[in-house]
Design an enzyme around this catalytic site. Sequence first.
Site, PDB file in Angstrom:
ATOM      1  N   CYS A 160      51.286  27.680  36.310  1.00 46.07           N
ATOM      2  CA  CYS A 160      50.437  27.468  37.497  1.00 46.07           C
ATOM      3  C   CYS A 160      49.768  26.095  37.514  1.00 46.07           C
ATOM      4  CB  CYS A 160      49.386  28.571  37.600  1.00 46.07           C
ATOM      5  SG  CYS A 160      50.118  30.206  37.752  1.00 46.07           S
ATOM      6  N   HIS A 190      43.944  25.775  42.321  1.00 48.05           N
ATOM      7  CA  HIS A 190      45.090  26.685  42.282  1.00 48.05           C
ATOM      8  C   HIS A 190      44.700  27.990  42.964  1.00 48.05           C
ATOM      9  CE1 HIS A 190      48.277  29.223  41.010  1.00 48.05           C
ATOM     10  NE2 HIS A 190      47.618  29.804  40.015  1.00 48.05           N
ATOM     11  N   ASN A 206      49.525  34.269  44.743  1.00 49.66           N
ATOM     12  CA  ASN A 206      49.653  33.248  43.708  1.00 49.66           C
ATOM     13  C   ASN A 206      51.096  32.733  43.691  1.00 49.66           C
ATOM     14  OD1 ASN A 206      49.830  31.747  41.384  1.00 49.66           O
ATOM     15  ND2 ASN A 206      48.735  33.210  40.089  1.00 49.66           N
TER      16      ASN A 206
HETATM   17  O1  UT7 Z   1      47.278  31.461  37.646  1.00 49.43           O
HETATM   18  C1  UT7 Z   1      46.864  32.296  36.657  1.00 49.43           C
HETATM   19  C2  UT7 Z   1      47.546  33.595  36.946  1.00 49.43           C
HETATM   20  N1  UT7 Z   1      46.792  34.764  36.798  1.00 49.43           N
HETATM   21  C3  UT7 Z   1      45.610  35.050  37.373  1.00 49.43           C
HETATM   22  O2  UT7 Z   1      44.964  34.247  37.971  1.00 49.43           O
HETATM   23  C4  UT7 Z   1      45.077  36.429  37.204  1.00 49.43           C
HETATM   24  C5  UT7 Z   1      43.707  36.470  36.643  1.00 49.43           C
HETATM   25  N2  UT7 Z   1      43.191  37.811  36.634  1.00 49.43           N
HETATM   26  C6  UT7 Z   1      42.835  38.469  37.750  1.00 49.43           C
HETATM   27  O3  UT7 Z   1      42.939  37.928  38.829  1.00 49.43           O
HETATM   28  C7  UT7 Z   1      42.247  39.847  37.635  1.00 49.43           C
HETATM   29  O4  UT7 Z   1      42.009  40.146  36.268  1.00 49.43           O
HETATM   30  C8  UT7 Z   1      43.157  40.936  38.275  1.00 49.43           C
HETATM   31  C9  UT7 Z   1      43.167  40.750  39.774  1.00 49.43           C
HETATM   32  C10 UT7 Z   1      44.570  40.803  37.714  1.00 49.43           C
HETATM   33  C11 UT7 Z   1      42.613  42.315  37.953  1.00 49.43           C
HETATM   34  O5  UT7 Z   1      41.257  42.418  38.300  1.00 49.43           O
HETATM   35  P1  UT7 Z   1      40.214  43.079  37.258  1.00 49.43           P
HETATM   36  O6  UT7 Z   1      38.948  43.191  37.984  1.00 49.43           O
HETATM   37  O7  UT7 Z   1      40.245  42.254  36.028  1.00 49.43           O
HETATM   38  O8  UT7 Z   1      40.832  44.514  37.045  1.00 49.43           O
HETATM   39  P2  UT7 Z   1      41.353  45.212  35.712  1.00 49.43           P
HETATM   40  O9  UT7 Z   1      42.569  44.526  35.199  1.00 49.43           O
HETATM   41  O10 UT7 Z   1      40.209  45.382  34.791  1.00 49.43           O
HETATM   42  O11 UT7 Z   1      41.753  46.625  36.280  1.00 49.43           O
HETATM   43  C12 UT7 Z   1      40.782  47.499  36.810  1.00 49.43           C
HETATM   44  C13 UT7 Z   1      41.474  48.798  37.143  1.00 49.43           C
HETATM   45  C14 UT7 Z   1      42.317  49.357  36.004  1.00 49.43           C
HETATM   46  O12 UT7 Z   1      42.168  50.774  36.005  1.00 49.43           O
HETATM   47  P3  UT7 Z   1      41.192  51.463  34.925  1.00 49.43           P
HETATM   48  O13 UT7 Z   1      41.772  51.091  33.593  1.00 49.43           O
HETATM   49  O14 UT7 Z   1      39.846  50.897  35.177  1.00 49.43           O
HETATM   50  O15 UT7 Z   1      41.340  52.917  35.272  1.00 49.43           O
HETATM   51  C15 UT7 Z   1      43.720  49.019  36.398  1.00 49.43           C
HETATM   52  O16 UT7 Z   1      44.678  49.913  35.883  1.00 49.43           O
HETATM   53  O17 UT7 Z   1      42.376  48.599  38.242  1.00 49.43           O
HETATM   54  C16 UT7 Z   1      43.659  49.126  37.897  1.00 49.43           C
HETATM   55  N3  UT7 Z   1      44.683  48.355  38.567  1.00 49.43           N
HETATM   56  C17 UT7 Z   1      45.062  48.594  39.821  1.00 49.43           C
HETATM   57  N4  UT7 Z   1      44.688  49.513  40.715  1.00 49.43           N
HETATM   58  C18 UT7 Z   1      45.252  49.475  41.934  1.00 49.43           C
HETATM   59  C19 UT7 Z   1      45.380  47.301  38.090  1.00 49.43           C
HETATM   60  N5  UT7 Z   1      46.204  46.840  39.035  1.00 49.43           N
HETATM   61  C20 UT7 Z   1      46.039  47.623  40.128  1.00 49.43           C
HETATM   62  C21 UT7 Z   1      46.598  47.633  41.408  1.00 49.43           C
HETATM   63  N6  UT7 Z   1      46.184  48.578  42.285  1.00 49.43           N
HETATM   64  N7  UT7 Z   1      47.528  46.738  41.807  1.00 49.43           N
END
Ligand code: UT7
Length: 327
Positions: free
Chosen positions: A120, A254, A284
């Site tokens: 990225c 980004h 992204n």
């Molecule tokens: O360029 C660099 C590339 N990457 C990025 O920029 C990504 C950086 N990270 C992020 O943007 C965030 O961490 C995410 C958007 C990926 C996730 O947000 P978060 O607030 O960190 O959520 P999380 O990973 O802690 O997940 C929270 C919950 C989990 O469930 P439990 O364990 O709390 O029951 C996940 O399983 O959300 C669940 N979850 C989803 N639910 C619905 C994960 N993906 C999804 C989904 N739909 N697509």
Amino acid sequence: MSKSPPSELRSVVLGVGACLPDKTLTNADLEKMVDTSDEWIVQRSGIRERHIAGEGETTATLGAKAAERALASAGVDAQSIDLIICATSTPDYTFPASATQIQAALGIRHGVAFDLQAVCSGFVFAVATADKFLRSGSHKRALVIGSETFSRILDWQDRTTCVLFGDGAGAIVLDAQENTDGRGVLASRLRSDGRHREKLFVDGGPSSTGTVGHVRMVGKDVFRHAVGQVSDVMLGCFEDCGISAADLDWFVPHQANKRIIDASAEKLGIAPEKVVQTVQLHGNTSAASIPLALSAAVADGRIKRGDLVMIEAVGGGFTWGAAIVRW
Ligand code: UT7
């Protein structure tokens, strides 16, 4: 990486172009494919839709279209280009470089074309690299392209990644000029720290598995790094230019996640109205996201000649970087 050495030459932006595939995939479409919801995706990432490459569309074809549009916006002929750098992690083939395919598509037979891989952060790395070529006097005019087809390396069963990424391409034309009236790439800082491979990676490759592999990510750790540890490159660029965040006209980071963008801007004290955000429209797109955002902000009249613009990105590796450009 530090500030520009004394030199008469600067890399001035002549034009910008973008290309998004026609096909879109909305959050509602994704609700039918994996256990997710529009509400979760919008709240956690700000993304509403993304574009997906169709049959016959590849990183090289999208990149070539973005490059043609950048050349048209610059009002210069393809034959005046002697350097092409394509930032991508999703090349059409393991080799040759997508940049050489773009070079051929543009009908250019001279000069040099190569790919640059910093995930990225690729576009920022490519701008910094092209700037060094141009300021050295070895090359005169560059196409700097970010082009990606992440849809081809997503695991469409993995809701933690497949909702976040999209396809697209963007490009700028950089010209080596003297007496630029303060315009041009004024500073760039690049960083990497390879200890974090497993936080964001593709689980395949020619030399490890002999397969292409799929994107894997520990989202929370990437988020923490993206907001917490990458301001060093931006502060370094401010120092190199002798300016502060208040002097910027536009911040074009980004486009990975609205929450990362908002938090990064707030941390640096950049006013929300100076932040260009297009992540809601294309998700992204990795190395393509900054030139896509630049292209949108130039097209709608926000970014104008003479404006002070900072670009910044973080990606797998980890890699991260920033650059300040007087447009
Ligand atoms: O360029 C660099 C590339 N990457 C990025 O920029 C990504 C950086 N990270 C992020 O943007 C965030 O961490 C995410 C958007 C990926 C996730 O947000 P978060 O607030 O960190 O959520 P999380 O990973 O802690 O997940 C929270 C919950 C989990 O469930 P439990 O364990 O709390 O029951 C996940 O399983 O959300 C669940 N979850 C989803 N639910 C619905 C994960 N993906 C999804 C989904 N739909 N697509």
